[in-house]
Design a protein around this motif. Structure first.
Motif, PDB file in Angstrom:
ATOM      1  N   GLY A 112     -30.958  43.198   7.773  1.00 34.85           N
ATOM      2  CA  GLY A 112     -32.191  42.566   7.307  1.00 34.85           C
ATOM      3  C   GLY A 112     -33.055  42.029   8.436  1.00 34.85           C
ATOM      4  N   ASP A 113     -34.015  41.166   8.084  1.00 35.97           N
ATOM      5  CA  ASP A 113     -34.966  40.634   9.056  1.00 35.97           C
ATOM      6  C   ASP A 113     -34.763  39.139   9.195  1.00 35.97           C
ATOM      7  N   SER A 114     -34.174  38.748  10.286  1.00 35.01           N
ATOM      8  CA  SER A 114     -34.025  37.327  10.584  1.00 35.01           C
ATOM      9  C   SER A 114     -33.738  37.217  12.077  1.00 35.01           C
ATOM     10  N   ARG A 115     -33.811  36.012  12.574  1.00 32.04           N
ATOM     11  CA  ARG A 115     -33.519  35.770  13.980  1.00 32.04           C
ATOM     12  C   ARG A 115     -32.084  36.188  14.298  1.00 32.04           C
ATOM     13  N   THR A 116     -31.175  35.808  13.405  1.00 33.44           N
ATOM     14  CA  THR A 116     -29.766  36.161  13.597  1.00 33.44           C
ATOM     15  C   THR A 116     -29.590  37.672  13.591  1.00 33.44           C
ATOM     16  N   ALA A 117     -30.271  38.344  12.670  1.00 32.05           N
ATOM     17  CA  ALA A 117     -30.156  39.800  12.572  1.00 32.05           C
ATOM     18  C   ALA A 117     -30.644  40.463  13.857  1.00 32.05           C
ATOM     19  N   ASP A 118     -31.766  39.994  14.403  1.00 35.74           N
ATOM     20  CA  ASP A 118     -32.289  40.567  15.652  1.00 35.74           C
ATOM     21  C   ASP A 118     -31.317  40.338  16.800  1.00 35.74           C
ATOM     22  N   ALA A 119     -30.761  39.125  16.867  1.00 33.46           N
ATOM     23  CA  ALA A 119     -29.804  38.804  17.931  1.00 33.46           C
ATOM     24  C   ALA A 119     -28.557  39.679  17.805  1.00 33.46           C
ATOM     25  N   LEU A 120     -28.098  39.873  16.562  1.00 29.63           N
ATOM     26  CA  LEU A 120     -26.919  40.720  16.343  1.00 29.63           C
ATOM     27  C   LEU A 120     -27.196  42.164  16.744  1.00 29.63           C
ATOM     28  N   ARG A 121     -28.369  42.667  16.371  1.00 26.91           N
ATOM     29  CA  ARG A 121     -28.700  44.052  16.715  1.00 26.91           C
ATOM     30  C   ARG A 121     -28.720  44.249  18.225  1.00 26.91           C
ATOM     31  N   GLU A 122     -29.251  43.249  18.944  1.00 25.25           N
ATOM     32  CA  GLU A 122     -29.286  43.349  20.410  1.00 25.25           C
ATOM     33  C   GLU A 122     -27.866  43.400  20.976  1.00 25.25           C
ATOM     34  N   VAL A 123     -26.994  42.552  20.446  1.00 24.09           N
ATOM     35  CA  VAL A 123     -25.594  42.526  20.899  1.00 24.09           C
ATOM     36  C   VAL A 123     -24.928  43.875  20.638  1.00 24.09           C
ATOM     37  N   LEU A 124     -25.119  44.385  19.423  1.00 20.88           N
ATOM     38  CA  LEU A 124     -24.415  45.601  19.019  1.00 20.88           C
ATOM     39  C   LEU A 124     -24.856  46.814  19.840  1.00 20.88           C
ATOM     40  N   GLU A 125     -26.058  46.754  20.374  1.00 19.27           N
ATOM     41  CA  GLU A 125     -26.535  47.859  21.203  1.00 19.27           C
ATOM     42  C   GLU A 125     -25.767  47.990  22.514  1.00 19.27           C
ATOM     43  N   VAL A 126     -25.194  46.884  22.988  1.00 18.08           N
ATOM     44  CA  VAL A 126     -24.474  46.930  24.272  1.00 18.08           C
ATOM     45  C   VAL A 126     -22.976  46.636  24.101  1.00 18.08           C
ATOM     46  N   THR A 127     -22.472  46.815  22.875  1.00 18.46           N
ATOM     47  CA  THR A 127     -21.062  46.521  22.580  1.00 18.46           C
ATOM     48  C   THR A 127     -20.160  47.724  22.859  1.00 18.46           C
ATOM     49  N   ASP A 128     -19.035  47.475  23.549  1.00 16.57           N
ATOM     50  CA  ASP A 128     -18.027  48.514  23.774  1.00 16.57           C
ATOM     51  C   ASP A 128     -16.920  48.453  22.727  1.00 16.57           C
ATOM     52  N   LEU A 129     -16.639  47.240  22.244  1.00 16.17           N
ATOM     53  CA  LEU A 129     -15.550  47.045  21.295  1.00 16.17           C
ATOM     54  C   LEU A 129     -15.835  45.804  20.459  1.00 16.17           C
ATOM     55  N   ALA A 130     -15.517  45.883  19.167  1.00 18.26           N
ATOM     56  CA  ALA A 130     -15.683  44.726  18.282  1.00 18.26           C
ATOM     57  C   ALA A 130     -14.319  44.226  17.827  1.00 18.26           C
ATOM     58  N   LEU A 131     -14.109  42.921  17.899  1.00 18.46           N
ATOM     59  CA  LEU A 131     -12.930  42.289  17.314  1.00 18.46           C
ATOM     60  C   LEU A 131     -13.343  41.729  15.958  1.00 18.46           C
ATOM     61  N   VAL A 132     -12.627  42.117  14.900  1.00 19.97           N
ATOM     62  CA  VAL A 132     -12.979  41.670  13.549  1.00 19.97           C
ATOM     63  C   VAL A 132     -11.859  40.792  13.003  1.00 19.97           C
ATOM     64  N   PRO A 133     -12.066  39.472  12.931  1.00 22.59           N
ATOM     65  CA  PRO A 133     -11.033  38.607  12.379  1.00 22.59           C
ATOM     66  C   PRO A 133     -10.930  38.731  10.864  1.00 22.59           C
ATOM     67  N   ILE A 134      -9.692  38.665  10.386  1.00 21.65           N
ATOM     68  CA  ILE A 134      -9.405  38.668   8.957  1.00 21.65           C
ATOM     69  C   ILE A 134      -8.275  37.667   8.755  1.00 21.65           C
ATOM     70  N   THR A 135      -8.179  37.097   7.561  1.00 18.25           N
ATOM     71  CA  THR A 135      -7.127  36.110   7.310  1.00 18.25           C
ATOM     72  C   THR A 135      -6.186  36.621   6.225  1.00 18.25           C
ATOM     73  N   PRO A 136      -4.961  36.102   6.164  1.00 25.48           N
ATOM     74  CA  PRO A 136      -4.074  36.474   5.054  1.00 25.48           C
ATOM     75  C   PRO A 136      -4.695  36.077   3.709  1.00 25.48           C
ATOM     76  N   SER A 137      -5.469  35.015   3.692  1.00 26.41           N
ATOM     77  CA  SER A 137      -6.183  34.645   2.473  1.00 26.41           C
ATOM     78  C   SER A 137      -7.280  35.674   2.212  1.00 26.41           C
ATOM     79  N   LYS A 138      -7.355  36.122   0.937  1.00 29.60           N
ATOM     80  CA  LYS A 138      -8.247  37.226   0.575  1.00 29.60           C
ATOM     81  C   LYS A 138      -9.725  36.927   0.777  1.00 29.60           C
ATOM     82  N   ILE A 139     -10.029  35.687   1.032  1.00 22.04           N
ATOM     83  CA  ILE A 139     -11.414  35.253   1.079  1.00 22.04           C
ATOM     84  C   ILE A 139     -12.241  35.975   2.155  1.00 22.04           C
TER      85      ILE A 139
END
Ligand SMILES: Nc1ncnc2c1ncn2[C@@H]1O[C@H](COP(=O)(O)OP(=O)(O)OP(=O)(O)O)[C@@H](O)[C@H]1O
Ligand SMILES: [Mg+2]
Length: 239
Positions: A112-139
């Motif tokens: 979408g269109d937001s400051r956070t979205a623009d910042a994320l898109r910039e980061v993702l353009e130069v990302t080599d690897l993403a760490l995705v945290p998940i918890t045992p809780s389904k939330i």
């Protein structure tokens, strides 16, 4: 450059970014050649609040094995740091992003269109690897899947799932842990073999300005450090 990303807040992004940077910094190759250049390991935060800066500023300077900076959502800063060959590992902490477009067609960018979205898109353009945290809780499960399927895979960004907050006291039989492992493995997502355990010391690390590499020595401190060291090691194998 490694980004810690998960749509859902509170899964442990900041905790993982800071502590994995600490482990990487404590394991950095030492060289006498110009230490004034700064640390080869950098932690960066892109949220407007500057969470990472507040945490790191509270750490005793001699205990901080990495450099840090925050962008407060401003664009153009991060790509410059990434381009610096002296910086060997950059770990970027991101904010949760609930403000996604639920109607975005599959394959389209749902940020979408937001400051956070623009910042994320910039980061993702130069990302080599993403760490995705998940918890045992389904939330956090649906949001982990969303982050991978809708944000990372369409961009071709390699990712590694990190199970965080395994409660080794309450989930002694590991039934909850095994459920989240199955959820990840059924989808063929690569994951760190073992989880980061839930410990009370982590909960106060932010306000106390402590890093997992600096916890007062105890059995728990050793376990806690091993958990984050394991993530750092698996991360290195994927880079
Ligand atoms: N392994 C753990 N054991 C105990 N507490 C933890 C653990 N990991 C994270 N926490 C605590 O859970 C809370 C959320 O963690 P954290 O702030 O790292 O999540 P986040 O994904 O960065 O959240 P946000 O999206 O709001 O930025 C914090 O209070 C943190 O101290
Ligand atoms: Mg955070």
């Amino acid at each position: 450059m490694v980004v810690v990303i998960q749509q859902k807040g509170g899964a442990g992004k900041s905790t993982i970014a800071v502590n994995v940077a600490a482990c990487a910094g404590r394991s950095a190759v030492m060289s006498n050649a110009d230490a004034a250049e700064g640390s080869p390991v950098v932690a960066a935060g892109i949220d407007v609040q500057g969470t990472l800066e507040k945490w790191c500023a509270a750490v005793r300077e001699e205990a901080l094995p990495f450099d840090y900076f925050v962008t407060h959502g401003k664009l153009g800063i991060l790509p410059e740091v990434v381009a610096d060959p002296e910086r060997r590992r950059i770990l970027v902490d991101t904010p949760g992003f609930m403000d996604v477009d639920p109607d975005a067609s599959w394959g389209a960018d749902p940020l979408g269109d937001s400051r956070t979205a623009d910042a994320l898109r910039e980061v993702l353009e130069v990302t080599d690897l993403a760490l995705v945290p998940i918890t045992p809780s389904k939330i956090t499960w649906d949001e982990a899947e969303f982050t991978i399927e809708r944000i990372l895979k369409p961009r071709g960004i390699p990712f590694l799932v990190v199970i965080n907050m395994h409660d080794s006291g309450k989930d002694r039989a590991e039934s909850q842990l095994n459920k989240v492992k199955s959820f990840i493995d059924e989808r063929n997502y690569p994951r760190v073999a073992d989880p980061i355990r839930r410990y009370t010391i982590h909960e106060h690390a932010y306000e106390n300005g402590t890093l997992v590499t600096e916890y007062k020595m105890s059995g728990t401190a050793l376990n806690a450090r091993e958990d984050f060291m394991r993530v750092a090691l698996t991360m290195e194998q994927m880079l």
